[in-house]
Design an enzyme around this catalytic site. Structure first.
Site, PDB file in Angstrom:
ATOM      1  N   HIS A  44      -4.587  -5.364  -1.462  1.00 45.63           N
ATOM      2  CA  HIS A  44      -5.257  -5.247  -0.169  1.00 45.63           C
ATOM      3  C   HIS A  44      -6.180  -6.445   0.015  1.00 45.63           C
ATOM      4  CE1 HIS A  44      -3.769  -1.187  -0.806  1.00 45.63           C
ATOM      5  NE2 HIS A  44      -4.076  -0.886   0.445  1.00 45.63           N
ATOM      6  N   SER A  90       0.844  -1.189   0.000  1.00 44.02           N
ATOM      7  CA  SER A  90       0.000   0.000   0.000  1.00 44.02           C
ATOM      8  C   SER A  90       0.885   1.246   0.000  1.00 44.02           C
ATOM      9  CB  SER A  90      -0.966  -0.024   1.191  1.00 44.02           C
ATOM     10  OG  SER A  90      -1.963   0.958   1.059  1.00 44.02           O
ATOM     11  N   GLU A 130      -1.386  -2.658  -7.883  1.00 43.30           N
ATOM     12  CA  GLU A 130      -2.576  -2.990  -7.098  1.00 43.30           C
ATOM     13  C   GLU A 130      -3.148  -1.690  -6.567  1.00 43.30           C
ATOM     14  OE1 GLU A 130      -2.922  -2.540  -3.625  1.00 43.30           O
ATOM     15  OE2 GLU A 130      -0.881  -1.855  -3.211  1.00 43.30           O
TER      16      GLU A 130
END
Length: 340
Positions: free
Chosen positions: A310, A136, A240
């Site tokens: 995630h 992230s 992502e």
């Protein structure tokens, strides 16, 4: 040449230099983690809101055989950050410099890692290579440190992640056993006739080799134009994200396209975009449409649906390591160990 024109040209030259080709640094592999090693938990972005969350991470790492230390400012609060930029950067510099610390894991993502990039001591990091793992917002550190030092960094579990067998298996094989792992999605169909969960979708068929580089799309795109991104030539870009409307994903992938990143890469892997379904109302594209517009025309091996993002079950993906992707099988195969 007038003074104003001279200044204008100098500004253009400086801007071009920021994104110009930079030869890749010599790759530095961190030492593998061994039972008995010490893993430091740090908070480079969001704070640890409860002691219980940190304690769960500590106990999980202890089950893997590690000792743990919690960085000084993990529980600090400065709005949505785990303390000031100076304090969070000091924690990172300290654990890299500490000879008793063998690996570093971020507790959370959130936002704030990019603010630390000018404050890190890259000479200290280069002289004291060790595993840094997270995902992230940690993408900013993974890319920035690799770009500045050549240290292989790890896109994988954070301290608040779910340490399930799938995640732990890839963590152990990649970071402890020093295996050149094959990353492939679960193939379990359950009681259904065809697999529904964790499917991969081939965007363009073929196999290709290159250096794995990438992470969270939002964070990566916001680093464009800075010195904290590596050279993309002959790389395999993996991405992502979470909670982004499709038009925002379209905008950010378009940014990579306009910046020339997509032209330089050899292959493309998209993991998961959690909670990124088309919004209500008329006329939204889907993420498949975005890939069809921007990725398929590259005619480079590409697929989506990898266990990156995630999600509870995730790969450990090393940045800077040579790998081969098979876009039809939906696999990533390391061509060398990520650690020494």
């Amino acid at each position: 040449m007038s003074f104003s024109r001279r200044n204008f040209l100098q500004t253009l030259t400086a801007a071009a230099a920021t994104t110009a080709f930079r030869p890749p640094l010599s790759v530095i592999k961190p030492p593998r983690l061994k039972p008995g090693d010490t893993v430091a938990l740090v908070g480079p972005a969001a704070p640890a809101f409860t002691h219980e969350t940190v304690q769960v991470a500590v106990e999980s790492l202890q089950v893997l055989g590690f000792k743990t230390v919690v960085a000084k400012h993990v529980f600090d609060r400065y709005g949505y950050l785990a303390g000031t930029d100076a304090d969070r950067a000091a924690d990172l510099n300290a654990v890299f410099a500490d000879s008793t610390v063998d690996g570093i894991m971020a507790m959370h993502g959130g936002w704030g890692c990019a603010r630390l990039l000018p404050l890190l001591d890259y000479n200290v990091i280069r002289r004291n290579p060790k595993i840094l793992v997270g995902y992230s917002d940690i993408t900013a550190l993974l890319l920035g440190i690799y770009a500045q030092t050549g240290l292989v960094t790890m896109h994988g579990a954070v301290g608040s992640a779910t340490f399930n067998p799938f995640t732990v298996n890839y963590f152990r094989q990649t970071l402890m056993d020093a295996q050149a792992v094959l990353m492939e999605n679960p193939r379990d169909k359950g009681d259904l006739l065809a697999q529904v969960k964790d499917r991969v979708m081939t965007l363009y068929p073929g196999k290709v080799r290159g250096r794995l580089l990438g992470g969270n799309l939002t964070v990566l795109s916001h680093l464009m134009g800075s010195k904290y991104l590596p050279d993309w030539k002959n790389s395999i870009l993996f991405l992502e994200d979470i909670g982004e409307d499709v038009y925002r994903m379209d905008r950010m992938i378009t940014q990579l396209k306009l910046a020339g990143v997509l032209d330089q890469i050899s292959g493309f892997v998209f993991g998961k975009c959690t909670d990124c379904e088309p919004g209500k109302g008329y006329g939204s594209l889907t993420l498949e449409d975005v890939f069809r517009d921007h990725i398929v025309p590259l005619k480079k091996p590409a697929y989506s649906g990898a266990m990156i993002g995630h999600i509870t079950h995730k790969f450990t993906v090393p940045l800077g390591i040579e790998a081969e992707i098979d876009a039809e099988a939906g696999t990533i195969r390391l061509l060398e160990p990520a650690v020494k």
